[in-house]
Scaffold this motif. Structure first.
Motif, PDB file in Angstrom:
ATOM      1  N   PRO A  84     -11.827 -11.163  -5.434  1.00  0.00           N
ATOM      2  CA  PRO A  84     -11.734  -9.724  -5.702  1.00  0.00           C
ATOM      3  C   PRO A  84     -10.490  -9.053  -5.111  1.00  0.00           C
ATOM      4  CG  PRO A  84     -13.281 -10.108  -3.928  1.00  0.00           C
ATOM      5  CD  PRO A  84     -12.779 -11.466  -4.352  1.00  0.00           C
ATOM      6  N   GLY A  85     -10.071  -7.964  -5.771  1.00  0.00           N
ATOM      7  CA  GLY A  85      -9.030  -7.082  -5.252  1.00  0.00           C
ATOM      8  C   GLY A  85      -9.620  -5.708  -4.982  1.00  0.00           C
ATOM      9  N   ASN A  86      -8.764  -4.783  -4.592  1.00  0.00           N
ATOM     10  CA  ASN A  86      -9.260  -3.450  -4.221  1.00  0.00           C
ATOM     11  C   ASN A  86      -9.809  -2.653  -5.394  1.00  0.00           C
ATOM     12  OD1 ASN A  86      -6.246  -3.670  -4.483  1.00  0.00           O
ATOM     13  ND2 ASN A  86      -6.463  -1.448  -4.718  1.00  0.00           N
ATOM     14  N   ALA A 119     -10.579  -7.662   0.160  1.00  0.00           N
ATOM     15  CA  ALA A 119     -10.939  -6.337  -0.375  1.00  0.00           C
ATOM     16  C   ALA A 119     -12.067  -5.703   0.442  1.00  0.00           C
ATOM     17  CB  ALA A 119     -11.359  -6.472  -1.829  1.00  0.00           C
ATOM     18  N   VAL A 120     -11.964  -4.405   0.638  1.00  0.00           N
ATOM     19  CA  VAL A 120     -12.992  -3.640   1.346  1.00  0.00           C
ATOM     20  C   VAL A 120     -13.355  -2.459   0.451  1.00  0.00           C
ATOM     21  CG1 VAL A 120     -13.529  -2.303   3.422  1.00  0.00           C
ATOM     22  CG2 VAL A 120     -11.961  -4.262   3.570  1.00  0.00           C
ATOM     23  N   ASN A 121     -14.649  -2.306   0.180  1.00  0.00           N
ATOM     24  CA  ASN A 121     -15.087  -1.213  -0.705  1.00  0.00           C
ATOM     25  C   ASN A 121     -14.529   0.133  -0.267  1.00  0.00           C
ATOM     26  OD1 ASN A 121     -16.471  -2.516  -2.653  1.00  0.00           O
ATOM     27  ND2 ASN A 121     -18.517  -2.178  -1.784  1.00  0.00           N
ATOM     28  N   GLY A 122     -13.950   0.859  -1.213  1.00  0.00           N
ATOM     29  CA  GLY A 122     -13.472   2.204  -0.921  1.00  0.00           C
ATOM     30  C   GLY A 122     -12.120   2.255  -0.224  1.00  0.00           C
ATOM     31  N   GLN A 123     -11.464   1.118  -0.082  1.00  0.00           N
ATOM     32  CA  GLN A 123     -10.191   1.052   0.641  1.00  0.00           C
ATOM     33  C   GLN A 123      -9.132   0.421  -0.267  1.00  0.00           C
ATOM     34  OE1 GLN A 123     -10.587  -0.539   4.765  1.00  0.00           O
ATOM     35  NE2 GLN A 123      -8.873  -1.867   4.266  1.00  0.00           N
ATOM     36  N   VAL A 124      -7.949   1.036  -0.335  1.00  0.00           N
ATOM     37  CA  VAL A 124      -6.878   0.487  -1.189  1.00  0.00           C
ATOM     38  C   VAL A 124      -6.243  -0.734  -0.522  1.00  0.00           C
ATOM     39  CG1 VAL A 124      -4.636   0.959  -2.276  1.00  0.00           C
ATOM     40  CG2 VAL A 124      -6.397   2.734  -2.240  1.00  0.00           C
ATOM     41  N   GLY A 125      -5.987  -0.624   0.759  1.00  0.00           N
ATOM     42  CA  GLY A 125      -5.347  -1.715   1.495  1.00  0.00           C
ATOM     43  C   GLY A 125      -6.330  -2.835   1.816  1.00  0.00           C
ATOM     44  N   GLY A 126      -5.800  -3.940   2.301  1.00  0.00           N
ATOM     45  CA  GLY A 126      -6.632  -5.100   2.592  1.00  0.00           C
ATOM     46  C   GLY A 126      -7.001  -5.228   4.058  1.00  0.00           C
ATOM     47  N   THR A 127      -8.133  -5.867   4.310  1.00  0.00           N
ATOM     48  CA  THR A 127      -8.555  -6.232   5.665  1.00  0.00           C
ATOM     49  C   THR A 127      -9.342  -7.531   5.537  1.00  0.00           C
ATOM     50  OG1 THR A 127      -8.753  -3.908   6.327  1.00  0.00           O
ATOM     51  CG2 THR A 127      -9.878  -5.515   7.715  1.00  0.00           C
ATOM     52  N   LEU A 128      -9.183  -8.428   6.502  1.00  0.00           N
ATOM     53  CA  LEU A 128      -9.989  -9.648   6.515  1.00  0.00           C
ATOM     54  C   LEU A 128     -11.135  -9.467   7.501  1.00  0.00           C
ATOM     55  CD1 LEU A 128      -7.101 -12.229   6.326  1.00  0.00           C
ATOM     56  CD2 LEU A 128      -9.076 -12.222   4.787  1.00  0.00           C
ATOM     57  N   SER A 129     -12.351  -9.701   7.052  1.00  0.00           N
ATOM     58  CA  SER A 129     -13.516  -9.557   7.936  1.00  0.00           C
ATOM     59  C   SER A 129     -13.504 -10.683   8.967  1.00  0.00           C
ATOM     60  CB  SER A 129     -14.802  -9.624   7.117  1.00  0.00           C
ATOM     61  OG  SER A 129     -14.953 -10.931   6.587  1.00  0.00           O
ATOM     62  N   THR A 130     -14.269 -10.500  10.030  1.00  0.00           N
ATOM     63  CA  THR A 130     -14.410 -11.551  11.044  1.00  0.00           C
ATOM     64  C   THR A 130     -14.922 -12.829  10.394  1.00  0.00           C
ATOM     65  OG1 THR A 130     -14.997  -9.798  12.561  1.00  0.00           O
ATOM     66  CG2 THR A 130     -15.444 -12.028  13.306  1.00  0.00           C
ATOM     67  N   VAL A 159       6.713  -6.458   1.507  1.00  0.00           N
ATOM     68  CA  VAL A 159       7.492  -7.029   0.403  1.00  0.00           C
ATOM     69  C   VAL A 159       8.751  -6.222   0.117  1.00  0.00           C
ATOM     70  CG1 VAL A 159       5.499  -8.121  -0.707  1.00  0.00           C
ATOM     71  CG2 VAL A 159       6.148  -5.786  -1.366  1.00  0.00           C
ATOM     72  N   GLY A 160       8.936  -5.108   0.861  1.00  0.00           N
ATOM     73  CA  GLY A 160      10.143  -4.304   0.666  1.00  0.00           C
ATOM     74  C   GLY A 160       9.925  -3.017  -0.104  1.00  0.00           C
ATOM     75  N   CYS A 161       8.674  -2.718  -0.463  1.00  0.00           N
ATOM     76  CA  CYS A 161       8.323  -1.442  -1.103  1.00  0.00           C
ATOM     77  C   CYS A 161       7.456  -0.666  -0.106  1.00  0.00           C
ATOM     78  CB  CYS A 161       7.523  -1.665  -2.385  1.00  0.00           C
ATOM     79  SG  CYS A 161       8.433  -2.472  -3.703  1.00  0.00           S
ATOM     80  N   ASP A 162       7.994   0.412   0.472  1.00  0.00           N
ATOM     81  CA  ASP A 162       7.279   1.113   1.548  1.00  0.00           C
ATOM     82  C   ASP A 162       5.854   1.485   1.151  1.00  0.00           C
ATOM     83  OD1 ASP A 162       9.533   0.850   2.983  1.00  0.00           O
ATOM     84  OD2 ASP A 162      10.160   2.966   2.876  1.00  0.00           O
ATOM     85  N   TRP A 163       5.690   2.011  -0.074  1.00  0.00           N
ATOM     86  CA  TRP A 163       4.362   2.506  -0.477  1.00  0.00           C
ATOM     87  C   TRP A 163       3.349   1.363  -0.585  1.00  0.00           C
ATOM     88  CZ3 TRP A 163       1.794   1.700  -5.274  1.00  0.00           C
ATOM     89  CH2 TRP A 163       2.520   0.983  -6.224  1.00  0.00           C
ATOM     90  N   LEU A 164       3.790   0.184  -1.018  1.00  0.00           N
ATOM     91  CA  LEU A 164       2.882  -0.970  -1.104  1.00  0.00           C
ATOM     92  C   LEU A 164       2.700  -1.638   0.258  1.00  0.00           C
ATOM     93  CD1 LEU A 164       4.135  -2.555  -4.444  1.00  0.00           C
ATOM     94  CD2 LEU A 164       1.810  -1.736  -4.006  1.00  0.00           C
ATOM     95  N   ASP A 165       3.740  -1.577   1.078  1.00  0.00           N
ATOM     96  CA  ASP A 165       3.670  -2.244   2.374  1.00  0.00           C
ATOM     97  C   ASP A 165       2.631  -1.594   3.290  1.00  0.00           C
ATOM     98  OD1 ASP A 165       5.493  -4.030   1.473  1.00  0.00           O
ATOM     99  OD2 ASP A 165       7.227  -3.085   2.439  1.00  0.00           O
ATOM    100  N   GLN A 166       2.338  -0.316   3.042  1.00  0.00           N
ATOM    101  CA  GLN A 166       1.275   0.347   3.817  1.00  0.00           C
ATOM    102  C   GLN A 166      -0.100  -0.215   3.470  1.00  0.00           C
ATOM    103  OE1 GLN A 166       1.817   4.546   3.022  1.00  0.00           O
ATOM    104  NE2 GLN A 166       3.977   4.363   3.549  1.00  0.00           N
ATOM    105  N   GLN A 167      -0.183  -0.941   2.344  1.00  0.00           N
ATOM    106  CA  GLN A 167      -1.478  -1.449   1.873  1.00  0.00           C
ATOM    107  C   GLN A 167      -1.678  -2.927   2.220  1.00  0.00           C
ATOM    108  OE1 GLN A 167      -1.305  -0.552  -2.329  1.00  0.00           O
ATOM    109  NE2 GLN A 167      -0.892   1.599  -1.949  1.00  0.00           N
TER     110      GLN A 167
END
Ligand SMILES: [Fe+2]
Length: 264
Positions: A84-86, A119-130, A159-167
């Protein structure tokens, strides 16, 4: 012809399929571009053993979109795995994409292929769970005699795109420690950024890949769409533990993106 012991994978990513076949995103009919990408892959003389589909299959995580995805992928007689993705809903996917379950570990000869859920529900950026981090650390330990590739939606590094790098993955430093302490991770393949990049990271290499619908402009500080056509990444896993990879963009004469689009 590929040598018989080379395992060829194709990464497809960020399909953004809507709830109808006519659904358009940024001016692009995402169902149709997915169909054209699949047709291109199906026509390859060196066909893949598996399609790795790295998230954002649906535009809004709806059941109908996964039905359209399954309807289309049925036409190519190639096994596939997905994560899955965001823009996806993992629970809905597990119920809707019934022709292939979610696999976290696959084997191709000596190679091991790991999928991670960032992927985390309701979140655009990524996080890895424990749980995901523990799964990765344990699997790399158990499979330390095997070359490994990892697939996940969000990249861990800029990757060099500020707006995507925040995610990018918010706890990437924890992932970095695990990857850096393993000696068998040959490559990490991500989606989300709708563009091709390659970065040395944590003693391995991270590759991002073009979307099956529209691409984002490289090195752009803010949201910007590129005119590049839909594409995919091929990956050849060799028996001696090295890999080759590259991307292919389709040549679609009437591929037109709506540059007034501000979000997707
Ligand atoms: Fe994404």
């Amino acid at each position: 012809m590929l040598e018989p012991q080379v395992h060829r994978l194709i990464q497809l990513t960020d399909c953004h399929i809507g709830e109808s076949r006519e659904h358009r995103l940024a001016g692009v009919c995402t169902y149709d571009t997915f169909r054209q990408v699949l047709a291109d892959v199906a026509a390859l003389s060196e066909g893949p053993e598996i399609l790795m589909i790295t998230g954002d299959i649906a535009a809004l995580g709806k059941r109908k979109a996964y039905g359209l995805f399954a309807e289309q992928i049925r036409f190519v007689d190639i096994p596939y795995a997905w994560l899955p993705g965001n823009h996806d809903d993992f629970e809905v996917m597990q119920k809707s994409v019934t022709s292939a379950p979610y696999w976290s570990l696959l084997e191709f000869g000596d190679w091991r292929v790991i999928s991670l859920n960032t992927a985390v529900n309701g979140q655009v950026g990524g996080t890895l769970s424990t749980g995901e981090l523990e799964f990765l650390a344990n699997t790399l330990r158990n499979e330390s005699a095997h070359p490994v590739v990892i697939f996940m939606h969000h990249p861990p590094m800029p990757v060099g795109c500020d707006w995507l790098d925040q995610q990018r993955i918010s706890n990437a430093s924890e992932l970095e420690k695990i990857i850096a302490s393993a000696t068998n991770v040959k490559g990490i393949f991500c989606g989300h950024v709708h563009q091709e990049t390659e970065t040395d990271w944590a003693g391995s290499r991270v590759f991002t890949s073009p979307s099956t619908c529209f691409q984002f402009t490289a090195n752009s500080p803010g949201f910007a769409m590129s005119d590049d056509c839909p594409g995919y990444r091929w990956i050849n896993l060799h028996p001696d533990g090295h890999l080759e990879t590259g991307v292919h963009h389709l040549d679609i004469a009437d591929h037109v993106v709506d540059h007034k689009t501000q979000k997707y």
